[in-house]
Motif scaffolding. Structure first.
Motif, PDB file in Angstrom:
ATOM      1  N   ALA A 190      -2.841  -9.937  10.569  1.00 27.62           N
ATOM      2  CA  ALA A 190      -2.424  -9.109   9.430  1.00 27.62           C
ATOM      3  C   ALA A 190      -2.013  -7.724   9.919  1.00 27.62           C
ATOM      4  CB  ALA A 190      -3.557  -8.989   8.420  1.00 27.62           C
ATOM      5  N   ASN A 191      -1.145  -7.080   9.160  1.00 30.35           N
ATOM      6  CA  ASN A 191      -0.742  -5.707   9.446  1.00 30.35           C
ATOM      7  C   ASN A 191      -1.659  -4.729   8.712  1.00 30.35           C
ATOM      8  OD1 ASN A 191       1.713  -6.063  11.095  1.00 30.35           O
ATOM      9  ND2 ASN A 191       2.520  -7.055   9.266  1.00 30.35           N
ATOM     10  N   THR A 192      -1.722  -3.511   9.213  1.00 29.82           N
ATOM     11  CA  THR A 192      -2.511  -2.462   8.551  1.00 29.82           C
ATOM     12  C   THR A 192      -1.633  -1.232   8.347  1.00 29.82           C
ATOM     13  OG1 THR A 192      -3.339  -1.628  10.682  1.00 29.82           O
ATOM     14  CG2 THR A 192      -4.707  -3.242   9.511  1.00 29.82           C
ATOM     15  N   LEU A 193      -1.961  -0.478   7.305  1.00 34.12           N
ATOM     16  CA  LEU A 193      -1.203   0.726   6.982  1.00 34.12           C
ATOM     17  C   LEU A 193      -2.160   1.787   6.452  1.00 34.12           C
ATOM     18  CD1 LEU A 193       1.471   2.248   6.572  1.00 34.12           C
ATOM     19  CD2 LEU A 193       1.723   1.056   4.380  1.00 34.12           C
ATOM     20  N   ASN A 194      -2.276   2.875   7.181  1.00 33.99           N
ATOM     21  CA  ASN A 194      -3.125   3.995   6.784  1.00 33.99           C
ATOM     22  C   ASN A 194      -2.241   5.124   6.290  1.00 33.99           C
ATOM     23  OD1 ASN A 194      -4.914   6.113   6.515  1.00 33.99           O
ATOM     24  ND2 ASN A 194      -5.416   6.257   8.687  1.00 33.99           N
ATOM     25  N   TRP A 195      -2.320   5.432   4.993  1.00 35.17           N
ATOM     26  CA  TRP A 195      -1.499   6.496   4.428  1.00 35.17           C
ATOM     27  C   TRP A 195      -2.190   7.861   4.515  1.00 35.17           C
ATOM     28  CZ3 TRP A 195       0.202   2.767   0.109  1.00 35.17           C
ATOM     29  CH2 TRP A 195       1.498   2.307   0.364  1.00 35.17           C
ATOM     30  N   ASN A 196      -3.386   7.917   5.046  1.00 36.56           N
ATOM     31  CA  ASN A 196      -4.095   9.194   5.181  1.00 36.56           C
ATOM     32  C   ASN A 196      -3.670   9.913   6.457  1.00 36.56           C
ATOM     33  OD1 ASN A 196      -6.277   9.513   2.952  1.00 36.56           O
ATOM     34  ND2 ASN A 196      -6.371   7.348   3.545  1.00 36.56           N
ATOM     35  N   ILE A 197      -2.383  10.157   6.547  1.00 38.21           N
ATOM     36  CA  ILE A 197      -1.812  10.857   7.695  1.00 38.21           C
ATOM     37  C   ILE A 197      -0.823  11.888   7.179  1.00 38.21           C
ATOM     38  CG2 ILE A 197      -2.095   8.930   9.302  1.00 38.21           C
ATOM     39  CD1 ILE A 197       0.810   8.190   8.815  1.00 38.21           C
ATOM     40  N   PRO A 198      -0.494  12.884   7.992  1.00 42.85           N
ATOM     41  CA  PRO A 198       0.478  13.900   7.555  1.00 42.85           C
ATOM     42  C   PRO A 198       1.838  13.284   7.252  1.00 42.85           C
ATOM     43  CG  PRO A 198      -0.720  14.627   9.515  1.00 42.85           C
ATOM     44  CD  PRO A 198      -1.064  13.188   9.322  1.00 42.85           C
ATOM     45  N   ASN A 199       2.623  14.007   6.460  1.00 42.01           N
ATOM     46  CA  ASN A 199       3.990  13.634   6.111  1.00 42.01           C
ATOM     47  C   ASN A 199       4.073  12.381   5.249  1.00 42.01           C
ATOM     48  OD1 ASN A 199       5.011  15.817   7.711  1.00 42.01           O
ATOM     49  ND2 ASN A 199       4.763  14.540   9.541  1.00 42.01           N
ATOM     50  N   THR A 200       2.994  12.064   4.536  1.00 41.61           N
ATOM     51  CA  THR A 200       3.056  11.048   3.482  1.00 41.61           C
ATOM     52  C   THR A 200       2.880  11.758   2.146  1.00 41.61           C
ATOM     53  OG1 THR A 200       0.696  10.616   3.834  1.00 41.61           O
ATOM     54  CG2 THR A 200       2.242   9.125   4.901  1.00 41.61           C
ATOM     55  N   CYS A 201       3.191  11.083   1.074  1.00 38.89           N
ATOM     56  CA  CYS A 201       3.278  11.705  -0.256  1.00 38.89           C
ATOM     57  C   CYS A 201       2.030  12.526  -0.598  1.00 38.89           C
ATOM     58  CB  CYS A 201       3.500  10.636  -1.310  1.00 38.89           C
ATOM     59  SG  CYS A 201       3.806  11.299  -2.959  1.00 38.89           S
ATOM     60  N   ASP A 202       2.231  13.767  -1.017  1.00 44.45           N
ATOM     61  CA  ASP A 202       1.124  14.686  -1.295  1.00 44.45           C
ATOM     62  C   ASP A 202       1.024  15.060  -2.767  1.00 44.45           C
ATOM     63  OD1 ASP A 202      -0.279  15.085   1.129  1.00 44.45           O
ATOM     64  OD2 ASP A 202       1.392  16.267   1.893  1.00 44.45           O
ATOM     65  N   LEU A 203       1.330  14.125  -3.653  1.00 44.68           N
ATOM     66  CA  LEU A 203       1.162  14.325  -5.090  1.00 44.68           C
ATOM     67  C   LEU A 203      -0.069  13.552  -5.534  1.00 44.68           C
ATOM     68  CD1 LEU A 203       4.877  13.890  -6.260  1.00 44.68           C
ATOM     69  CD2 LEU A 203       3.647  16.027  -5.805  1.00 44.68           C
ATOM     70  N   PHE A 204      -0.969  14.217  -6.273  1.00 41.79           N
ATOM     71  CA  PHE A 204      -2.234  13.584  -6.631  1.00 41.79           C
ATOM     72  C   PHE A 204      -2.533  13.764  -8.115  1.00 41.79           C
ATOM     73  CE2 PHE A 204      -2.440  14.497  -2.158  1.00 41.79           C
ATOM     74  CZ  PHE A 204      -3.005  13.350  -1.625  1.00 41.79           C
ATOM     75  N   ASN A 205      -3.072  12.695  -8.697  1.00 43.64           N
ATOM     76  CA  ASN A 205      -3.552  12.773 -10.072  1.00 43.64           C
ATOM     77  C   ASN A 205      -4.959  13.364 -10.110  1.00 43.64           C
ATOM     78  OD1 ASN A 205      -3.451  12.033 -13.006  1.00 43.64           O
ATOM     79  ND2 ASN A 205      -5.205  10.795 -12.393  1.00 43.64           N
ATOM     80  N   ASP A 206      -5.772  12.961  -9.147  1.00 45.77           N
ATOM     81  CA  ASP A 206      -7.098  13.541  -8.959  1.00 45.77           C
ATOM     82  C   ASP A 206      -7.442  13.419  -7.480  1.00 45.77           C
ATOM     83  OD1 ASP A 206      -8.134  10.910  -8.500  1.00 45.77           O
ATOM     84  OD2 ASP A 206      -8.413  10.644 -10.653  1.00 45.77           O
ATOM     85  N   ALA A 207      -8.643  13.762  -7.119  1.00 52.70           N
ATOM     86  CA  ALA A 207      -8.994  13.771  -5.700  1.00 52.70           C
ATOM     87  C   ALA A 207      -8.977  12.400  -5.062  1.00 52.70           C
ATOM     88  CB  ALA A 207     -10.380  14.402  -5.524  1.00 52.70           C
ATOM     89  N   SER A 208      -9.140  11.370  -5.867  1.00 51.13           N
ATOM     90  CA  SER A 208      -9.264  10.013  -5.353  1.00 51.13           C
ATOM     91  C   SER A 208      -7.997   9.183  -5.507  1.00 51.13           C
ATOM     92  CB  SER A 208     -10.425   9.302  -6.074  1.00 51.13           C
ATOM     93  OG  SER A 208     -10.667   8.043  -5.525  1.00 51.13           O
ATOM     94  N   HIS A 209      -7.054   9.645  -6.333  1.00 51.05           N
ATOM     95  CA  HIS A 209      -5.870   8.838  -6.645  1.00 51.05           C
ATOM     96  C   HIS A 209      -4.584   9.635  -6.473  1.00 51.05           C
ATOM     97  CE1 HIS A 209      -9.182   7.003  -8.953  1.00 51.05           C
ATOM     98  NE2 HIS A 209      -8.590   5.862  -8.665  1.00 51.05           N
ATOM     99  N   GLN A 210      -3.656   9.062  -5.720  1.00 55.63           N
ATOM    100  CA  GLN A 210      -2.333   9.654  -5.662  1.00 55.63           C
ATOM    101  C   GLN A 210      -1.647   9.509  -7.016  1.00 55.63           C
ATOM    102  OE1 GLN A 210      -0.996   7.458  -2.007  1.00 55.63           O
ATOM    103  NE2 GLN A 210      -0.054   9.435  -1.528  1.00 55.63           N
ATOM    104  N   SER A 211      -0.660  10.374  -7.252  1.00 57.20           N
ATOM    105  CA  SER A 211       0.168  10.231  -8.430  1.00 57.20           C
ATOM    106  C   SER A 211       0.985   8.951  -8.318  1.00 57.20           C
ATOM    107  CB  SER A 211       1.114  11.432  -8.564  1.00 57.20           C
ATOM    108  OG  SER A 211       2.135  11.162  -9.505  1.00 57.20           O
ATOM    109  N   ALA A 212       1.212   8.303  -9.443  1.00 60.23           N
ATOM    110  CA  ALA A 212       2.065   7.114  -9.460  1.00 60.23           C
ATOM    111  C   ALA A 212       3.478   7.442  -9.015  1.00 60.23           C
ATOM    112  CB  ALA A 212       2.076   6.496 -10.855  1.00 60.23           C
ATOM    113  N   LEU A 213       3.816   8.722  -9.013  1.00 57.38           N
ATOM    114  CA  LEU A 213       5.141   9.143  -8.555  1.00 57.38           C
ATOM    115  C   LEU A 213       5.335   8.845  -7.065  1.00 57.38           C
ATOM    116  CD1 LEU A 213       5.286  12.604 -10.390  1.00 57.38           C
ATOM    117  CD2 LEU A 213       6.404  10.471 -11.084  1.00 57.38           C
TER     118      LEU A 213
END
Length: 341
Positions: free
Chosen positions: A302-325
């Motif tokens: 299986a492949n893995t993808l960690n989005w907790n890295i710089p230069n990924t989307c920085d819009l957040f609805n709250d501390a635990s959830h990114q914005s659906a945008l």
């Protein structure tokens, strides 16, 4: 010696409450009794599985399934980029506190029904692997796990969860997570019929398409509000974080199935607000949790993808959830790099 009947009052009161509690064993409270949040989602996921089995599109399109928790609610077929959207459809079975145990049960039920997907997106959060937090496992055990499911997972449940499960069956009101304030509000405003899915707006929103919930986290909230939420959930989830053992076997079972059936699989670690990620760093989450998962995923192809890295989307609805945008771009990345690869 004088009689003291008042000594029996607590016993009589307990027996009375115990008998009244048995009202909540009636089918009306278990077949379709929608409150808010958890119960709505877990009921809809059962409906969604039946809809999936009857979908005529599956004869013409490839199928992707999404499993995970609320951080993967916005994954939607609407985000599959052109021209790939002509050849793919997607059903999202993410659930509140969607632990791997829950994902495995849902996945196995779909496979047993004769449906085999072409691509699986498995979204994981470290909080789901903390056996010490009863509120992590309880939604699934109360609303997403029937008798057959309990027989499957019982040996892997922590002792505390087994005890809670027994209490749920001694005191029936516990098992439905009865919301008294919601009941009072609906009774006061004449909205009792909202316990039925046909009249429940939250259910209608979730059930409108294929399980995604784009209304959740659709905004990018102000940083100050998110920082306050960071402190709240950091204390809630991370102050006493313990990496448990109950969920890894079910993650491995999912990966073994996808390997055996040659199903493309992507294991995703959704991004959280950087301030909350600092709590992850404090507890070395990447080293003690994510790195072993990467090794396990690779072992099963299986492949893995960690989005907790710089230069990924920085819009957040709250501390635990990114914005659906964020998810339109993320869906494009997933399809080009993993689904169509």
């Amino acid at each position: 010696m004088k009689s003291k009947p008042f000594l029996f009052y607590p016993v009589v009161l307990f027996l009375f409450i115990f008998l009244v509690d048995k009202i909540f064993l009636l089918p009306i409270f278990h077949d379709e009794f929608l409150q808010a949040g958890n119960s709505v989602f877990y009921f809809q996921r059962k409906v969604l599985k039946d809809r999936l089995l009857k979908d005529p599109e599956l004869r013409e399109k490839k199928l992707s399934l999404v499993f995970g928790d609320s951080r993967s609610y916005p994954f939607s077929y609407l985000g599959i980029p052109e021209p790939h959207n002509k050849n793919w459809t997607l059903y999202n079975f993410s659930s509140p506190q969607g632990i791997p145990m829950n994902s495995y049960i849902q996945f196995q039920q779909i496979l047993d029904s004769g449906i085999t997907p072409d691509f699986v997106i498995l979204s994981l959060s470290p909080e789901a692997f903390d056996d010490s937090k009863g509120f992590i496992l309880s939604p699934f055990l109360r609303m997403g796990c029937d008798k057959r499911c309990i027989d499957t997972v019982w040996e892997d449940l922590p002792f505390k969860e087994k005890w809670y499960y027994i209490l749920d069956h001694v005191f029936a009101i516990r098992s439905i997570e009865f919301n008294l304030s919601l009941f009072t509000s609906r009774l006061k405003h004449g909205k009792m019929r909202e316990y039925k899915s046909a009249y429940n707006q939250e259910y209608q929103l979730i059930n409108y398409t294929k399980g995604e919930y784009l209304m959740y986290g659709v905004h990018a909230n102000p940083i100050e509000k998110i920082k306050n939420d960071t402190i709240r959930i950091g204390n809630l989830y991370m102050r006493s974080f313990e990496l448990g053992k109950s969920q890894i076997p079910y993650l491995e079972k999912i990966l073994k199935i996808t390997q055996d059936k040659k199903i493309k699989t992507l294991v995703v670690w959704p991004k959280v607000f950087p301030g909350y990620y600092s709590y992850y760093e404090k507890f070395h989450i990447k080293e003690v949790w994510w790195s072993p998962i990467e090794v396990l995923a690779k072992q099963y192809g299986a492949n893995t993808l960690n989005w907790n890295i710089p230069n990924t989307c920085d819009l957040f609805n709250d501390a635990s959830h990114q914005s659906a945008l964020c998810f339109e771009g993320q869906m494009k990345e997933i399809w080009i790099k993993y689904a169509e690869r």
